[in-house]
Design an enzyme around this catalytic site. Structure first.
Site, short mmCIF file in Angstrom:
data_model
loop_
_atom_site.label_atom_id
_atom_site.label_comp_id
_atom_site.label_asym_id
_atom_site.label_seq_id
_atom_site.Cartn_x
_atom_site.Cartn_y
_atom_site.Cartn_z
N GLU A 1 0.85 -1.19 0.00
CA GLU A 1 0.00 0.00 0.00
C GLU A 1 0.89 1.23 0.00
O GLU A 1 1.73 1.40 0.88
CB GLU A 1 -0.91 0.00 1.23
CG GLU A 1 -1.69 1.29 1.45
CD GLU A 1 -2.55 1.66 0.26
OE1 GLU A 1 -2.43 2.80 -0.22
OE2 GLU A 1 -3.34 0.80 -0.20
N GLY B 1 3.01 -0.31 -5.96
CA GLY B 1 2.88 -1.74 -6.27
C GLY B 1 3.84 -2.21 -7.35
O GLY B 1 4.45 -3.28 -7.23
N ASP C 1 -5.58 -4.13 -7.07
CA ASP C 1 -6.69 -3.24 -6.69
C ASP C 1 -6.14 -1.86 -6.37
O ASP C 1 -6.46 -1.27 -5.35
CB ASP C 1 -7.44 -3.83 -5.49
CG ASP C 1 -8.75 -3.09 -5.22
OD1 ASP C 1 -9.23 -2.38 -6.11
OD2 ASP C 1 -9.27 -3.21 -4.09
#
Length: 526
Positions: free
Chosen positions: A303, A329, A346
């Site tokens: 994150e 990421g 995501d």
């Protein structure tokens, strides 16, 4: 520059922080500064009175000080007017009009300053170039401070509203010192000071989502506006005040009713379900679901926003045994050589997709980090079909890496989400490219695998529902849009999808406005 960076943070919770919104901000502010320079030069030549220059600075400072108090109301008022009258490019038009109304007037006034100072500071043509050079240097130094201080100091420490007040206060001090020293414009000095003090006291008390009454937290990080809302059955995180849920935790254990449930098909479709990587961990919703139904699975999260990770521990019961790296990421993948059975992608910033995590090069990296027979699941946040849509581009891009025969999609009921599943070839497969994902996605195999691995009746029957929603992926053709690091117009494609969603929601109200006028619209909204 401080006003420009503040503008991006003021608009982002309502219109996103995409490159398109940044372009609108930069463009409108540059227009204001350019016009200010032209008129400032004319005014200085016509009437070289420093009192007028300092008075313009005072007006600009007071205007900027009022932005955190009234700016959000102006944005919502403009959005409300435009949503029933603009049928295409709503976010672009609304962001542009908001920027013109809120930021162009004070930046225009500030744009007049340099030309005026040049007039007052020049004694002769012999040193005119030196004067212009020194003024330009001071301008640049101010821009440097206005760039670094908001981003790295004031916005993370005290937020956007107080940042506006800090810089407007510094700006206001300049004309106040000047007018007090010459004992002029005393009424203007008193009024501007009172307005600044009043807005400084009131502005921090109201947030971006001032109409919400059940917010457990509202604040900002270096990347996002953050809102934690406490509902009767769940707690949700949103990075946009008007729509979108980035993470959720249920008060009672079980399924969420959101796209995370559909994404739980990934470990059932994979040959093994021993490890998972989540790119875009958020507050750990998917990790919690995996931990509940696959308690022995090793889970790793990535994150980029450290503040979201902090909120995860405070409000969302993020599993303590799941390591979370504060990293982009893609950069994390580039630095890691670990492989996984399931990789969840995501990684949204508010309602936009980071372009570097939508390209062929990125999905090739994801594939390299999957074990044989591993599954990647991608949350495509906006159902937007048809030629030229964001989902078509993403699907075709992923198909160019995994092959369309190794992919399936499933729309999530009652949401705007679509989940895409892509599987690598298992070590024991001899079909040389043909995947068994379609065989495993049928109701009975998916249900059996799910129950065998989780022993959960709830999840087993949920997978029956997911299996009924699986759709095959078409093979990309020669005209397909393949996103690459060099060309990935995800902001433009994403805006089209948002326009489509807004059209669906606002269409009935526009029809009422056309047929019944403003009175009918007010009756419909009341």
């Amino acid at each position: 520059m401080a006003a420009e960076l503040g503008a991006s943070r003021l608009l982002a919770p309502y219109f996103s922080s995409s490159q398109i919104v940044w372009t609108i901000i930069i463009g409108t502010i540059m227009i204001a500064l350019a016009l200010g320079a032209v008129f400032g030069g004319k005014w200085a030549d016509k009437d070289p009175n420093p009192d007028k220059l300092y008075f313009r600075i005072m007006i600009a400072a007071v205007w900027i000080a009022l932005i955190p108090l009234v700016g959000k109301y102006v944005i919502l008022a403009i959005s409300g007017l435009l949503i029933v009258s603009v049928s295409t490019n709503f976010l672009i038009v609304a962001a542009f009009v908001s920027c013109m109304v809120i930021f162009v007037p004070p930046l225009f006034l500030l744009g007049t300053v340099t030309a005026g100072l040049n007039k007052f500071a020049t004694d002769s043509l012999e040193d005119n170039a030196s004067v212009v050079g020194r003024l330009s240097a001071c301008n640049t130094i101010g821009s440097i401070l206005g760039t670094f201080l908001p981003t790295f100091v004031t916005i993370p420490a005290v937020g956007t509203f107080v940042t506006f007040l800090i810089f407007s206060g510094v700006l206001l001090a300049i004309p106040l010192v000047y007018f007090i020293s010459i004992r002029a414009r005393r009424v203007a000095c008193v009024v501007s000071t009172v307005v600044f003090v009043a807005t400084s006291c009131v502005s921090p008390l109201s947030g971006f989502a001032f109409w919400e009454t059940n917010l457990a937290y509202e604040g900002e990080s270096i990347y996002n506006y953050l809102q934690v809302k406490n509902l009767s059955d769940r707690t949700i995180l949103s990075t946009n005040v008007l729509f979108g849920v980035q993470s959720v935790t249920m008060k009672d254990e079980g399924l969420t009713g959101m796209y995370y449930d559909t994404a739980l098909a990934a470990p059932a479709l994979a040959d093994n379900a021993d490890s998972a990587l989540i790119l875009g961990m958020g507050t750990g919703t998917y990790a919690r679901q995996l931990r509940q139904y696959y308690p022995d699975m090793e889970i790793t999260g990535v994150e980029i926003d450290e503040k979201i990770t902090e909120l995860a521990g405070e409000y969302f019961d993020e599993p303590a045994d799941v390591p979370v790296s504060t990293y982009d990421g893609r950069a994390w993948l580039a630095a890691s050589d670990e492989t996984y059975d399931v990789i969840m992608v995501d990684a949204y910033q508010d309602i936009t997709i980071p372009f570097q995590m939508s390209s062929v090069e990125f999905f090739e990296m994801v594939k390299e980090h999957l074990n044989p027979g591993g599954v990647m699941v991608v949350n495509m946040n906006m159902i937007s079909d048809g030629e030229g849509s964001i989902n078509e581009a993403l699907t075709d891009t992923i198909a160019s890496v995994f092959g369309e025969r190794n992919m399936l999609t499933a729309d999530v009921p009652n949401t705007t989400n679509r989940e895409l599943f892509a599987k690598t070839i298992g070590e024991d497969k001899s079909t040389k490219g043909a995947s068994d994902i379609k065989r495993d996605a049928k109701a009975i195999p998916l249900r059996s695998t799910t129950y065998m691995r989780t022993h959960s009746d709830e999840l087993k029957w949920e997978m029956d529902e997911v299996a009924a929603r699986f759709e095959e992926v078409d093979e990309p053709d020669a005209d397909s849009t393949i996103l690459t690091d060099d060309q990935a117009p995800v902001e433009v494609l994403g805006m089209r999808a948002i326009d489509q969603l807004i059209e669906e929601e606002a269409g009935p109200y526009r029809e009422i406005l056309r047929e019944e006028g403003i009175t009918g619209l007010i009756d419909a909204l009341s």
